[in-house]
Design a protein around this motif. Structure first.
Motif, PDB file in Angstrom:
ATOM      1  N   VAL A 180       1.118  -1.629   0.184  1.00 27.11           N
ATOM      2  CA  VAL A 180      -0.271  -0.323   0.110  1.00 27.11           C
ATOM      3  C   VAL A 180       0.635   1.102   0.021  1.00 27.11           C
ATOM      4  O   VAL A 180       0.983   1.524  -1.113  1.00 27.11           O
ATOM      5  CB  VAL A 180      -0.732   0.191   1.500  1.00 27.11           C
ATOM      6  CG1 VAL A 180      -2.009   1.033   1.223  1.00 27.11           C
ATOM      7  CG2 VAL A 180      -2.379  -1.485   1.304  1.00 27.11           C
ATOM      8  N   LEU A 181       2.123   1.372   0.799  1.00 25.44           N
ATOM      9  CA  LEU A 181       2.909   2.436   0.759  1.00 25.44           C
ATOM     10  C   LEU A 181       4.369   1.855   0.044  1.00 25.44           C
ATOM     11  O   LEU A 181       4.469   0.856   0.465  1.00 25.44           O
ATOM     12  CB  LEU A 181       2.769   3.088   2.458  1.00 25.44           C
ATOM     13  CG  LEU A 181       3.833   4.730   3.148  1.00 25.44           C
ATOM     14  CD1 LEU A 181       3.809   5.263   1.308  1.00 25.44           C
ATOM     15  CD2 LEU A 181       3.913   4.706   4.163  1.00 25.44           C
ATOM     16  N   PHE A 182       4.742   3.079  -0.217  1.00 22.90           N
ATOM     17  CA  PHE A 182       5.842   2.924  -1.520  1.00 22.90           C
ATOM     18  C   PHE A 182       6.725   3.410  -0.736  1.00 22.90           C
ATOM     19  O   PHE A 182       6.113   4.337  -1.092  1.00 22.90           O
ATOM     20  CB  PHE A 182       5.627   2.287  -2.352  1.00 22.90           C
ATOM     21  CG  PHE A 182       5.113   1.382  -2.949  1.00 22.90           C
ATOM     22  CD1 PHE A 182       5.510  -0.112  -3.167  1.00 22.90           C
ATOM     23  CD2 PHE A 182       3.567   1.304  -3.366  1.00 22.90           C
ATOM     24  CE1 PHE A 182       4.526  -0.879  -3.486  1.00 22.90           C
ATOM     25  CE2 PHE A 182       2.579   0.225  -2.876  1.00 22.90           C
ATOM     26  CZ  PHE A 182       3.212  -0.663  -3.163  1.00 22.90           C
ATOM     27  N   LEU A 183       8.394   3.487  -0.305  1.00 23.41           N
ATOM     28  CA  LEU A 183       9.264   4.285  -0.296  1.00 23.41           C
ATOM     29  C   LEU A 183      10.093   4.460  -1.288  1.00 23.41           C
ATOM     30  O   LEU A 183      10.940   3.014  -1.506  1.00 23.41           O
ATOM     31  CB  LEU A 183       9.918   4.683   1.281  1.00 23.41           C
ATOM     32  CG  LEU A 183       8.827   5.144   2.033  1.00 23.41           C
ATOM     33  CD1 LEU A 183       9.685   4.793   3.868  1.00 23.41           C
ATOM     34  CD2 LEU A 183       7.688   6.221   2.098  1.00 23.41           C
ATOM     35  N   ASN A 184      10.384   5.010  -2.168  1.00 19.57           N
ATOM     36  CA  ASN A 184      12.000   4.414  -3.244  1.00 19.57           C
ATOM     37  C   ASN A 184      12.638   6.017  -2.665  1.00 19.57           C
ATOM     38  O   ASN A 184      12.422   7.340  -3.122  1.00 19.57           O
ATOM     39  CB  ASN A 184      10.884   4.591  -4.358  1.00 19.57           C
ATOM     40  CG  ASN A 184      12.397   4.418  -5.618  1.00 19.57           C
ATOM     41  OD1 ASN A 184      13.061   4.397  -5.405  1.00 19.57           O
ATOM     42  ND2 ASN A 184      11.647   3.847  -6.511  1.00 19.57           N
ATOM     43  N   PHE A 185      14.372   5.137  -2.756  1.00 19.06           N
ATOM     44  CA  PHE A 185      15.249   6.658  -2.544  1.00 19.06           C
ATOM     45  C   PHE A 185      16.685   6.240  -3.136  1.00 19.06           C
ATOM     46  O   PHE A 185      16.991   4.630  -3.654  1.00 19.06           O
ATOM     47  CB  PHE A 185      15.678   6.707  -1.136  1.00 19.06           C
ATOM     48  CG  PHE A 185      14.965   6.791   0.327  1.00 19.06           C
ATOM     49  CD1 PHE A 185      14.427   7.732   0.409  1.00 19.06           C
ATOM     50  CD2 PHE A 185      14.012   5.859   0.847  1.00 19.06           C
ATOM     51  CE1 PHE A 185      13.546   8.065   1.015  1.00 19.06           C
ATOM     52  CE2 PHE A 185      13.677   5.748   2.028  1.00 19.06           C
ATOM     53  CZ  PHE A 185      12.349   7.145   2.211  1.00 19.06           C
ATOM     54  N   GLN A 186      16.886   7.081  -4.542  1.00 18.53           N
ATOM     55  CA  GLN A 186      18.029   7.017  -5.529  1.00 18.53           C
ATOM     56  C   GLN A 186      18.251   7.683  -5.174  1.00 18.53           C
ATOM     57  O   GLN A 186      18.277   9.013  -5.598  1.00 18.53           O
ATOM     58  CB  GLN A 186      17.180   6.499  -7.067  1.00 18.53           C
ATOM     59  CG  GLN A 186      16.359   5.324  -7.229  1.00 18.53           C
ATOM     60  CD  GLN A 186      16.061   4.232  -7.500  1.00 18.53           C
ATOM     61  OE1 GLN A 186      17.711   3.893  -7.074  1.00 18.53           O
ATOM     62  NE2 GLN A 186      15.425   3.245  -6.015  1.00 18.53           N
ATOM     63  N   TYR A 187      19.897   7.617  -5.474  1.00 24.07           N
ATOM     64  CA  TYR A 187      20.916   8.145  -6.163  1.00 24.07           C
ATOM     65  C   TYR A 187      21.647   7.615  -7.079  1.00 24.07           C
ATOM     66  O   TYR A 187      22.025   6.750  -7.310  1.00 24.07           O
ATOM     67  CB  TYR A 187      21.768   8.380  -4.490  1.00 24.07           C
ATOM     68  CG  TYR A 187      23.360   9.139  -5.098  1.00 24.07           C
ATOM     69  CD1 TYR A 187      23.557  10.632  -4.952  1.00 24.07           C
ATOM     70  CD2 TYR A 187      24.847   8.171  -5.497  1.00 24.07           C
ATOM     71  CE1 TYR A 187      24.516  10.897  -5.602  1.00 24.07           C
ATOM     72  CE2 TYR A 187      25.515   8.560  -6.300  1.00 24.07           C
ATOM     73  CZ  TYR A 187      26.052  10.161  -6.137  1.00 24.07           C
ATOM     74  OH  TYR A 187      27.068  11.089  -5.806  1.00 24.07           O
ATOM     75  N   ARG A 188      21.881   8.642  -7.954  1.00 20.00           N
ATOM     76  CA  ARG A 188      23.056   8.458  -9.315  1.00 20.00           C
ATOM     77  C   ARG A 188      24.379   9.487  -9.527  1.00 20.00           C
ATOM     78  O   ARG A 188      24.036  11.081  -9.338  1.00 20.00           O
ATOM     79  CB  ARG A 188      21.686   8.470 -11.260  1.00 20.00           C
ATOM     80  CG  ARG A 188      21.074   7.281 -10.867  1.00 20.00           C
ATOM     81  CD  ARG A 188      20.363   7.998 -12.418  1.00 20.00           C
ATOM     82  NE  ARG A 188      20.846   7.551 -12.848  1.00 20.00           N
ATOM     83  CZ  ARG A 188      20.309   7.707 -14.248  1.00 20.00           C
ATOM     84  NH1 ARG A 188      19.523   7.707 -14.242  1.00 20.00           N
ATOM     85  NH2 ARG A 188      21.330   7.558 -15.668  1.00 20.00           N
ATOM     86  N   GLY A 189      25.302   9.393  -9.867  1.00 19.96           N
ATOM     87  CA  GLY A 189      26.625  10.206  -9.859  1.00 19.96           C
ATOM     88  C   GLY A 189      27.325   9.785 -10.893  1.00 19.96           C
ATOM     89  O   GLY A 189      27.189   9.076 -11.370  1.00 19.96           O
ATOM     90  N   SER A 247      22.237  18.314  -9.182  1.00 18.58           N
ATOM     91  CA  SER A 247      24.126  18.973  -8.904  1.00 18.58           C
ATOM     92  C   SER A 247      25.132  18.902  -9.702  1.00 18.58           C
ATOM     93  O   SER A 247      25.743  17.694  -9.994  1.00 18.58           O
ATOM     94  CB  SER A 247      24.186  18.728  -6.644  1.00 18.58           C
ATOM     95  OG  SER A 247      24.990  19.204  -6.722  1.00 18.58           O
ATOM     96  N   LEU A 248      24.640  20.338 -10.419  1.00 22.40           N
ATOM     97  CA  LEU A 248      26.290  19.802 -11.327  1.00 22.40           C
ATOM     98  C   LEU A 248      27.199  20.847 -10.997  1.00 22.40           C
ATOM     99  O   LEU A 248      26.727  21.691 -11.037  1.00 22.40           O
ATOM    100  CB  LEU A 248      25.940  20.349 -12.393  1.00 22.40           C
ATOM    101  CG  LEU A 248      26.675  20.356 -14.051  1.00 22.40           C
ATOM    102  CD1 LEU A 248      26.530  19.144 -14.242  1.00 22.40           C
ATOM    103  CD2 LEU A 248      25.882  20.814 -14.768  1.00 22.40           C
ATOM    104  N   ASN A 304      25.169  14.849  -9.700  1.00 23.33           N
ATOM    105  CA  ASN A 304      24.936  14.172  -8.713  1.00 23.33           C
ATOM    106  C   ASN A 304      22.782  14.107  -9.050  1.00 23.33           C
ATOM    107  O   ASN A 304      22.933  15.294  -8.641  1.00 23.33           O
ATOM    108  CB  ASN A 304      25.053  14.276  -7.346  1.00 23.33           C
ATOM    109  CG  ASN A 304      26.754  14.108  -7.336  1.00 23.33           C
ATOM    110  OD1 ASN A 304      27.222  13.476  -7.174  1.00 23.33           O
ATOM    111  ND2 ASN A 304      27.405  15.055  -7.351  1.00 23.33           N
ATOM    112  N   THR A 305      22.233  13.136  -8.774  1.00 27.03           N
ATOM    113  CA  THR A 305      20.815  12.706  -9.003  1.00 27.03           C
ATOM    114  C   THR A 305      20.000  12.136  -8.104  1.00 27.03           C
ATOM    115  O   THR A 305      21.182  11.380  -7.079  1.00 27.03           O
ATOM    116  CB  THR A 305      20.310  12.534 -10.461  1.00 27.03           C
ATOM    117  OG1 THR A 305      20.810  12.762 -11.390  1.00 27.03           O
ATOM    118  CG2 THR A 305      19.086  13.277 -10.059  1.00 27.03           C
ATOM    119  N   VAL A 306      19.304  12.671  -6.536  1.00 25.71           N
ATOM    120  CA  VAL A 306      18.928  12.379  -5.787  1.00 25.71           C
ATOM    121  C   VAL A 306      16.818  12.793  -5.352  1.00 25.71           C
ATOM    122  O   VAL A 306      16.807  13.706  -6.315  1.00 25.71           O
ATOM    123  CB  VAL A 306      18.978  13.098  -4.399  1.00 25.71           C
ATOM    124  CG1 VAL A 306      18.345  12.285  -3.608  1.00 25.71           C
ATOM    125  CG2 VAL A 306      20.642  13.232  -4.325  1.00 25.71           C
TER     126      VAL A 306
END
Length: 450
Positions: free
Chosen positions: A375-384, A424-425, A400-402
């Motif tokens: 029912v509840l979904f949490l998604n944390f992603q980082y790409r650099g 962030s660039l 960097n992308t958060v």
């Protein structure tokens, strides 16, 4: 959208694929037709060349033996000055036509890939008087393969050979729009609208899951402006497709892939995001972990920020057992080789509007997905990523992308999403002052799962 989500395919079985994914095999259309495939590749080049030469009367289309002899010389190659949209989307799109000229004529993924490279090379040498550009060759070839295989599989998954009437016509037309070469060859092979028995190895397997959400987005060119609500408020719509099952081992390229496309009311263009992650190989590393190698196409463009790249990524995907089986925890971590990236340069602008540097790089990423009772979904992603400029100002970049996403699904096919993140660039220059910029964004939407 309902057709995309519920359609199955009638695949041809490759020799070693049944032990990996019985429901998702390689899709090979009929017997190999080398002459037709080659002819279609050249037709896809002859049409735009003829328009440029005889309708637009463009000077660059007036090819000659002199231009050909100059372009075959490797020392004549130069990076071009085309706009971001042309280099990062239009060229990969044309590469997908070269790829699918063979893919829809009985050739496998690996057999069709050289068509994207050869088609790109031929156009660079003989399609115009401009000297060949290495960025065009790389983007057209690698981007063409990624977009080509994605559209090949998606177009074929739409069509139910047992369907009739308006439903079948709708499927065929949508398939033609998604993949013109595949639609053309369905007509030439007299398969368009032809009713056939529909058989799959596992009819219970859902091949494509589609998520459609629409709402508002807010982004800014500075963190201070974002906090003061200074920026761009826009309506947007996003389509996310999950094809196949990346949790199952396979050596068949793109038998599982993710695609995300976003459109909106932006001054920079209606298409703001197109991202494709196609898995080349997937294998079990342990009871809880999978190893994934993917081929990736990234196109991101809005009023605040733009970025495009072709890359190859390695990911370790792990599922962690929870006491409550209805709660799930999944993590991802890995790195990537970026063949070529277009990174914005605040000190560059020339030609047709080129305001970005070109260069290769390395990437790294990590993420955590948590779900509670489905029912509840949490998604944390980082790409650099780190990029070294080959063409443009003497520089290197860190990007960097958060992304933080919360999704609530009160019903199985209905969800509400809140997403907060930033790009962030950091640019480091030899001849100009260094800079660091942050581009925050916020999305809020309502969506449906099909």
């Amino acid at each position: 959208m309902l057709l995309i989500a519920t359609a199955q395919i009638n695949p041809s079985v490759s020799p070693d694929s049944s032990k990996f994914q019985p429901a998702i095999q390689d899709i090979i259309i009929g017997e190999r037709k080398a002459i037709r495939a080659t002819s279609e590749l050249f037709i896809t080049q002859a049409i735009p060349w003829s328009i440029n030469r005889f309708v637009r009367k463009a000077d660059f289309a007036k090819i000659s033996f002199k231009s050909l002899s100059n372009n075959v010389n490797p020392s004549s190659w130069e990076w071009d000055d085309n706009s971001f949209q042309t280099n990062q989307f239009a060229h990969p799109f044309h590469g997908s036509l070269y790829f699918n000229a063979f893919r829809s004529n009985g050739y496998s993924f690996w057999q069709s890939a050289p068509a994207a490279f050869s088609g790109s090379l031929f156009w660079e040498i003989a399609g115009e008087t401009h000297v060949p550009a290495p960025n065009d060759f790389i983007n057209t070839s690698l981007g063409g393969i990624s977009l080509g295989e994605m559209t090949h599989r998606l177009a074929n998954s739409l069509i139910d050979p047992s369907a009739r009437g308006f439903k079948r016509t709708t499927q065929e037309v949508l398939g033609l729009i998604i993949n013109p070469m595949n639609g053309l060859n369905r007509i030439l092979n007299r398969k368009w609208g032809r009713v056939e028995p529909f058989r799959t190895r596992d009819s219970s397997t859902k091949l494509v899951n589609a998520f459609v959400d629409y709402g508002g987005r807010f982004f800014s060119e500075r963190s201070s402006d974002f906090l003061k609500r200074r920026g761009n408020n826009e309506f947007y719509m996003r389509l996310r497709l999950l094809y196949g099952n990346p949790d199952e081992a396979s050596v068949i390229p793109f038998s599982a892939f993710n695609m995300s496309a976003e459109v909106g009311a932006s001054d920079s263009g209606y298409l703001n995001t197109l991202m494709v992650t196609g898995y080349i190989r997937r294998w079990k590393m342990s009871a809880k972990s999978m190893g994934l190698i993917s081929m990736n196409y990234d196109f991101f463009k809005n009023n605040a920020f733009e970025y495009g790249a072709q890359s190859f990524r390695f990911t370790v995907l792990s599922d962690w057992k929870q006491k409550n089986p209805r709660n799930k925890l999944r993590t991802t971590i890995g790195g990537s080789v970026i063949a070529l990236a277009a990174v914005p340069d605040v000190y560059l602008y020339y030609g047709e509007g080129r305001n970005y540097d070109y260069g290769p790089g390395i990437g790294y990423h990590a993420g955590t997905e948590i779900s509670f009772h489905d029912v509840l979904f949490l998604n944390f992603q980082y790409r650099g990523g780190w990029f070294k400029t080959l063409n443009g100002n003497r520089s290197n970049f860190f990007l960097n992308t958060v992304t933080n996403e919360v999704r609530y699904e009160p019903r199985k096919n209905l969800f509400f999403t809140l997403e907060l993140g930033h790009f962030s660039l950091q640019g480091n220059y030899a001849d100009y002052p260094d800079f660091t910029r942050t581009y925050p964004f916020l999305r809020y939407s309502t969506g449906f799962r099909f």
